[in-house]
Design a protein around this motif. Structure first.
Motif, PDB file in Angstrom:
ATOM      1  N   ASN A   1       0.845  -1.191   0.000  1.00  0.00           N
ATOM      2  CA  ASN A   1       0.000   0.000   0.000  1.00  0.00           C
ATOM      3  C   ASN A   1       0.882   1.244   0.000  1.00  0.00           C
ATOM      4  OD1 ASN A   1      -2.599  -1.349   0.232  1.00  0.00           O
ATOM      5  ND2 ASN A   1      -1.942  -1.880   2.305  1.00  0.00           N
TER       6      ASN A   1
ATOM      7  N   THR B   1     -13.922   7.323  -3.152  1.00  0.00           N
ATOM      8  CA  THR B   1     -14.160   5.964  -2.640  1.00  0.00           C
ATOM      9  C   THR B   1     -13.127   4.988  -3.189  1.00  0.00           C
ATOM     10  OG1 THR B   1     -15.829   5.452  -4.339  1.00  0.00           O
ATOM     11  CG2 THR B   1     -16.588   6.442  -2.292  1.00  0.00           C
ATOM     12  N   LYS B   2     -13.558   3.965  -3.876  1.00  0.00           N
ATOM     13  CA  LYS B   2     -12.637   2.903  -4.278  1.00  0.00           C
ATOM     14  C   LYS B   2     -12.781   2.598  -5.762  1.00  0.00           C
ATOM     15  CE  LYS B   2     -11.703  -2.022  -3.503  1.00  0.00           C
ATOM     16  NZ  LYS B   2     -12.108  -3.239  -2.769  1.00  0.00           N
TER      17      LYS B   2
ATOM     18  N   THR C   1     -11.129  -0.217  -8.640  1.00  0.00           N
ATOM     19  CA  THR C   1     -10.328  -1.429  -8.794  1.00  0.00           C
ATOM     20  C   THR C   1     -10.249  -1.810 -10.254  1.00  0.00           C
ATOM     21  OG1 THR C   1     -10.936  -2.257  -6.606  1.00  0.00           O
ATOM     22  CG2 THR C   1     -10.145  -3.871  -8.172  1.00  0.00           C
TER      23      THR C   1
ATOM     24  N   SER D   1      -5.809  -1.431  -6.846  1.00  0.00           N
ATOM     25  CA  SER D   1      -6.980  -0.751  -6.289  1.00  0.00           C
ATOM     26  C   SER D   1      -6.541   0.613  -5.784  1.00  0.00           C
ATOM     27  CB  SER D   1      -7.583  -1.550  -5.134  1.00  0.00           C
ATOM     28  OG  SER D   1      -8.104  -2.780  -5.572  1.00  0.00           O
TER      29      SER D   1
ATOM     30  N   PHE E   1      -7.812   3.604  -3.141  1.00  0.00           N
ATOM     31  CA  PHE E   1      -8.728   3.971  -2.066  1.00  0.00           C
ATOM     32  C   PHE E   1      -8.605   5.472  -1.808  1.00  0.00           C
ATOM     33  CE2 PHE E   1      -9.855  -0.285  -0.830  1.00  0.00           C
ATOM     34  CZ  PHE E   1      -8.762  -1.044  -1.234  1.00  0.00           C
TER      35      PHE E   1
ATOM     36  N   SER F   1      -4.722   9.460  -0.799  1.00  0.00           N
ATOM     37  CA  SER F   1      -5.186   8.284  -1.545  1.00  0.00           C
ATOM     38  C   SER F   1      -4.170   7.171  -1.321  1.00  0.00           C
ATOM     39  CB  SER F   1      -5.343   8.589  -3.040  1.00  0.00           C
ATOM     40  OG  SER F   1      -4.117   9.016  -3.606  1.00  0.00           O
TER      41      SER F   1
ATOM     42  N   SER G   1      -3.085   0.302  -3.818  1.00  0.00           N
ATOM     43  CA  SER G   1      -2.877  -1.025  -3.258  1.00  0.00           C
ATOM     44  C   SER G   1      -2.540  -2.013  -4.367  1.00  0.00           C
ATOM     45  CB  SER G   1      -4.137  -1.483  -2.516  1.00  0.00           C
ATOM     46  OG  SER G   1      -3.952  -2.769  -1.954  1.00  0.00           O
TER      47      SER G   1
END
Lengths: 111, 116
Positions: free
Chosen positions: A19, A53-54, A56, A61, A63, A71, A74
């Protein structure tokens, strides 16, 4: 202009989740957050983009908390080939084509 | 083509020489960008073309730098009277869209310029 701050370097091992967090305290309402990856002797490559939000995709991904002041990219189960520099960018509201790269985060994935 | 190509990949120039760097964008891409990347740093924006029109050249470091895209496809970045501080990797990128909200740019491998 939203300046971004991210760690200079990170180490990880194969198979781990990585991350990378980026802060952008001055992000404007209409700005999007974009991440690029760069391998040595290659140009940067678009990874992912998001607004809130998220998000993918098949690679990563992204976030983004509600305040959008940071931010997190990931990368699931990294491999040696994920060793690269990762750039967090926030597009300028009035000239979003002008990508502003910082110094990036150098990710080293060890066996 | 399969991607953005740049030539030459490496260029060594003596201080004071003129150089020309070529970029072949992805076919049909409207937008083309040039960036300069110093060692250990992120790329820095130089200039932007939409088709043949140069819409932004605010990042060009001096009037020794000149870019063109006369037919809206291939672009050339020219540096006159090269200086040592011009040593860097010059990256070209293209994008299919017009100038608003272009986040996904496709980069070439770059031309590494060394001025001696």
């Amino acid at each position: 202009l939203a300046k971004t701050t991210q760690p200079i370097s990170m180490d990880s091992y194969e198979g781990q989740e990585v991350n990378i967090t980026c802060s952008h305290n001055n992000i404007a309402t209409n700005d999007y957050i974009t991440w690029y990856q760069q391998f040595p002797s290659q140009g940067p490559r678009f990874i992912i983009q998001g607004y809130k939000t998220k998000v993918t995709n098949e690679v990563a991904s992204l976030f983004i908390p509600a305040d959008r002041k940071s931010s997190t990219l990931s990368l699931p189960r990294v491999s040696l080939s994920d060793t690269a520099v990762y750039y967090c960018l926030v597009a300028q509201q009035d000239s979003s084509y002008k990508l502003i790269f910082g110094s990036g985060t150098r990710l080293l994935v060890r066996p | 083509g399969a991607g953005v190509s740049q030539s030459p990949r490496y260029k060594v120039a003596k201080r004071g020489q003129d150089v020309a760097l070529r970029c072949d964008p992805i076919s049909g891409h409207v937008s083309l960008f040039w960036y300069q990347q110093a060692l250990g740093q992120g790329p820095e924006f130089l200039t932007y073309f939409q088709n043949e029109a140069q819409l932004d050249k605010s990042g060009l470091p001096s009037d020794r730098f000149f870019a063109e895209r006369p037919e809206g496809s291939v672009s050339t970045l020219k540096i006159q009277r090269t200086q040592q501080e011009d040593s860097a990797v010059y990256l070209c990128a293209s994008s299919p869209g017009d100038f608003l909200l272009i986040y996904e740019q496709y980069f070439g491998p770059g031309t590494r310029l060394t001025v001696t």
